[in-house]
Enzyme design. Structure first.
Site, mmCIF file in Angstrom:
data_model
loop_
_atom_site.group_PDB
_atom_site.id
_atom_site.type_symbol
_atom_site.label_atom_id
_atom_site.label_comp_id
_atom_site.label_asym_id
_atom_site.label_seq_id
_atom_site.Cartn_x
_atom_site.Cartn_y
_atom_site.Cartn_z
ATOM 1 N N TRP A 1 -85.114 -93.233 6.201
ATOM 2 C CA TRP A 1 -85.537 -94.613 5.954
ATOM 3 C C TRP A 1 -84.410 -95.522 5.497
ATOM 4 O O TRP A 1 -84.543 -96.741 5.551
ATOM 5 C CB TRP A 1 -86.661 -94.624 4.933
ATOM 6 N N TYR B 1 -82.046 -88.963 10.943
ATOM 7 C CA TYR B 1 -83.370 -89.487 10.616
ATOM 8 C C TYR B 1 -83.455 -89.897 9.149
ATOM 9 O O TYR B 1 -82.952 -89.180 8.283
ATOM 10 C CB TYR B 1 -84.442 -88.427 10.902
#
Ligand SMILES: Nc1nc2c(c(=O)[nH]1)N[C@H]1C(S)=C(S)[C@@H](COP(=O)(O)OP(=O)(O)OC[C@H]3O[C@@H](n4cnc5c(=O)[nH]c(N)nc54)[C@H](O)[C@@H]3O)O[C@H]1N2
Ligand SMILES: Nc1nc2c(c(=O)[nH]1)N[C@H]1C(S)=C(S)[C@@H](COP(=O)(O)OP(=O)(O)OC[C@H]3O[C@@H](n4cnc5c(=O)[nH]c(N)nc54)[C@H](O)[C@@H]3O)O[C@H]1N2
Ligand SMILES: [Mo]
Length: 767
Positions: free
Chosen positions: A116, A114
């Site tokens: 960005w 996980y």
């Protein structure tokens, strides 16, 4: 070949904005996109970050892993690293992947990764790592949902239908500027947040839209603990409330509407199910307690008279109810999301231009926009043959309790037994809660692999650290499904040290595992860009829009994309024809009571929105509520060592804000260093006194790099100000198991004594 413009500035993009940059005398200069009405200062983190010593120069292997081989080890995060050649690193890792696959199968690999990462769509680290694990191992245990909206993503399909549509194709900023009478924003819509959008953003329009709405007479009502959650331009009226009590306030607003006959019965009858059940609860017929303003006052800290006046000011107007992501990143986070929808339904404005429910509007720059009329480039991730998954924020639970049972969305599931964890493009020591517990969890695995561009705490806890390029050091295409600019991201600098693209790293591993052709499809990175661009180009051509050849696009640097009309999405269509355009909920309507959710039998998420007492509240020893929200000067932890982020610090520490009265009671003065602590851990921060912070609340943004004063210690003091040493690692409820990192009870005191140095940005010791 790329043509160099006269002044040497070339196009690039980031989650925080489109920009141009050039190298001059070894230094990077950046300029915001000229078409951006309100550029974002976060791009100023790039120049100092590019060649910062926090970058990782070469592959490294943790000594304990190198000498003793894979296995659980509490030395992770404490050991020294041994530099190795790329060939050695890739040989070791390919061997380890083959061992785990052979001995345990791909279901023993956690590849959620996980995070960005960076904006380019080809070198998108999650796509790369997932594609690699699917190709090389046949799959991996994945994670579902996000730290952003863990509760909302699960509850919204039950109550409103499509989550993507609710956030990305609903009420736009254009509609607000033109139509809205009242924006009732729980948690606000801080411009610092909409400054950011995954994949890139070419125009920051929120400030201008709020100013236009305000000039037309729109009222902005801000409900939350911080006055700064709406900008000056909105001229907001601030209702300060105790954190995590919004559901009680919304219930009291709803109660007032019903008691005074101000709710829209016709809308409720035609478009919703379950209002009568909810009404029994609301009016106290079910439990003897009317949820009126007098009931809500001591819970929320908002005077009853203020609640009554607020409710009366909503009825009969074009009202947009906004609920920030932050509210659901908390205990029982499903409730404010659901109750916000119910309040909006009772006001009858859902589906009208500028009215209804703008869930998470303003949280990220890609909300409140239009979709592009053409698809943007994405890298195919292939097929994952492992069915197992975890809700993303249950990572530490999973590693600490293999085989353990947990509830999720009506199911009883069991945690897999993970041997190898692979991370590329995220920073769990930024995003996860209760970092001391996360350290214990990471000690349990056999191998932890991390691709990083800098020495984050996650990289420091890894067994194998592979240095990757940062976005400025490679070519890519920047794009988002609702930003109207496709960006040719030119290469601006050579890779730092021996850093390689994630793609090249995976290609090297794939070669060793005999699947190179399947992974690369025989393409270089540049050939992939041309290939991925092709799909967008074909769609443009089919619409009769300008569709330049790749080379022409690349030299122009940007390509405007046509956008879909601002049509209000599924909710507008549903309002116009509720039978023809049923929602994707069980009943096809807005569910105020959900049979499905009720049938799950979860005490912490019943069949209609309800006030559920939180357990993590101020108490003796922890008398203040910490608000751990998003940072203004960076995206999460990215480039915390960059100039813009560093300028915001106080004596090198992250800045906490608190009310002067709370500070005075503790002998704390503006500019002091404070120690924030609770039973889980402690950190230092610089402090600013601010009467725009609710009394009883301390605000400390996320993203300061975890910096334990003594990594050998169990619960070492973080000297820098990472709030996740304090937050709780507990799910929102058995329904969604979302993260609850936004809030937790803490105590603070003035820090006296010698201030330990910041070490988080110095490379770890290497043999
Ligand atoms: N207490 C608390 N905690 C929170 C939140 C909160 O409100 N309160 N918010 C949560 C939310 S909403 C989110 S989304 C998460 C965010 O959590 P993350 O997305 O994990 O945070 P980032 O700092 O963006 O991490 C991205 C990492 O990827 C690395 N990176 C960048 N580009 C590349 C690349 O090309 N390749 C590779 N391999 N790596 C790259 C960066 O250096 C960085 O370390 O945090 C959550 N955590
Ligand atoms: N500059 C910048 N922008 C970002 C990010 C970043 O890291 N940096 N991260 C991006 C990401 S991934 C996401 S998901 C979004 C997150 O979007 P959000 O989760 O909405 O953002 P936050 O800043 O965490 O919280 C918004 C505000 O909610 C308020 N709040 C907290 N608790 C409560 C409560 O109980 N009740 C009420 N009424 N208000 C409360 C706080 O005052 C806080 O400032 O932001 C995005 N935007
Ligand atoms: Mo997020």
């Amino acid at each position: 070949m790329t043509e160099t413009p006269e002044d040497g500035f070339r196009q690039h993009s980031s989650h925080w904005g489109v920009f141009t940059a050039r190298m001059r005398g070894g230094a990077l200069e950046v300029r915001p996109h000229p078409g951006d009405p309100d550029p974002n200062g976060i791009i100023d983190n790039f120049p100092a970050a590019l060649r910062h010593e926090a970058r990782i120069a070469r592959p490294m292997v943790r000594r304990g892993w190198l000498e003793r081989g894979p296995g659980p080890d509490s030395r992770r995060g404490r050991d020294e690293f041994v530099p190795v050649s790329w060939d050695r690193a890739l040989d070791l890792l390919a061997g380890e992947l083959a061992r785990v696959r052979g001995a345990h199968g791909p279901g023993a690999v956690f590849g959620g990764s996980y995070g960005w990462a960076s904006a380019g769509r080809f070198h998108h680290a999650q796509s790369q790592v997932h594609r690699f694990l699917n190709t090389a191992l046949g799959g991996y245990v994945r994670s579902v949902n996000s730290y952003s909206s863990g509760a909302a993503t699960v509850i919204v399909p039950h109550i409103l239908g499509n989550y993507e549509d609710l956030t990305k194709n609903n009420v736009t900023w254009e509609q607000i500027a033109e139509h809205t009478d009242v924006v009732l924003a729980f948690g606000g819509m801080a411009l610092k947040n909409s400054m950011v959008a995954g994949g890139g953003i070419s125009q920051h329009v929120e400030r201008g839209a709020m100013a236009r709405a305000k000039a037309r007479g729109c009222r902005f009502l801000l409900v939350g603990p911080l006055r700064s959650d709406l900008p000056e331009e909105a001229g907001a009226e601030w209702t300060s409330l105790r954190p995590n009590t919004d559901t009680a306030l919304m219930l009291a607003l709803a109660h007032t509407l019903v008691a005074e006959g101000l709710h829209d019965r016709a809308f409720l009858d035609r478009y919703t199910v379950g209002f009568p059940v909810f009404e029994d609860y609301l009016m106290g017929r079910a439990d003897g307690q009317p949820k009126d303003a007098a009931w809500a006052e001591p819970i929320t800290g908002v005077p009853a008279a203020e609640i009554l006046a607020m409710a009366r000011g909503l009825a009969g107007r074009r009202v947009l109810v906004v609920v920030a992501h932050a509210l659901q990143r908390a205990e029982h986070g499903e409730q404010p999301v659901w109750m916000g929808a119910v309040l909006a339904a009772m006001l009858g404005q859902i589906g009208l231009p500028g009215g209804g429910y703008g869930y998470a509007l303003g949280a990220i720059g890609y909300y409140g926009r239009r979709y592009n009329a053409v698809p943007v480039p994405t890298l195919s991730q292939g097929r994952n043959k492992v069915a197992d998954f975890i809700p993303v924020a249950r990572i530490a639970d999973m590693l600490l309790n293999p085989g353990g049972a947990y509830r999720y969305n009506g199911q009883t599931r069991h945690y897999p037994d993970i041997k190898l964890v692979y991370w590329a493009g995220g920073n769990p020591f930024h995003h996860h809660q209760d970092l001391n517990r996360l350290r214990q969890a990471f000690a349990r695995v056999e191998t932890l692999v991390v691709h990083e561009l800098a020495w984050t705490a996650t990289a420091r806890h890894a067994d194998i650290v592979l240095p990757c390029t940062m976005t400025l050091e490679r070519e890519d295409i920047g794009a988002s499904s609702n930003d109207p600019l496709l960006v040719a991201m030119h290469k601006l600098a050579e890779p730092y040290g021996e850093a390689r693209d994630d793609y090249a790293i995976f290609a090297g591993l794939a070669r060793r595992l005999g699947v190179e052709e399947a992974f690369t499809e025989g393409r270089t990175a540049r050939q992939w860009l041309e290939h991925l661009y092709g799909r967008t180009r074909e769609a443009l051509a089919a619409l009769g829009a300008p569709a330049p050849e790749f080379e022409a696009f690349w030299q122009a640097g940007t390509l405007p994309l046509p956008q879909a009309p601002d049509d209000g999405g599924l909710l507008r269509a549903f309002r116009q024809d509720p039978e023809g355009n049923r929602l994707s909920t069980a009943s096809g309507r807005i569910e105020i009571f959900s049979e499905t959710v009720a049938s799950f039998g979860e005490a912490d998420c019943p069949g209609h929105p309800a006030w559920l007492e939180p357990t993590d509240v101020p108490r003796p020893g922890a008398t203040l509520m910490l608000v751990a929200n998003q940072p203004a000067t960076r995206l999460h932890s990215q480039f915390d060592f960059g100039g813009h982020s560093q300028e915001s610090k106080l004596r090198g520490r992250e800045v906490a804000r608190m009310h002067p009265v709370d500070a005075a009671a503790r002998g704390i003065g503006d500019g002091d260093i404070i120690r924030l602590f609770n039973e889980r851990g402690a950190c230092l921060a610089g402090v600013r006194l601010d009467d725009g912070v609710r009394q009883g609340v301390v605000q400390l943004a996320t993203g300061a790099w975890y910096d334990p004063v003594d990594p050998e210690e169990e619960k070492s003091l973080c000297v820098h100000g990472n709030p996740n040493v304090l937050t709780r690692d507990a799910g929102t409820s058995n329904l969604a198991q979302g993260c609850t990192g936004q809030l937790t009870a803490i105590e603070v005191e003035r820090f006296v004594g010698n201030l330990p140095p910041i070490q988080a940005f110095r490379p770890p010791s290497a043999a």
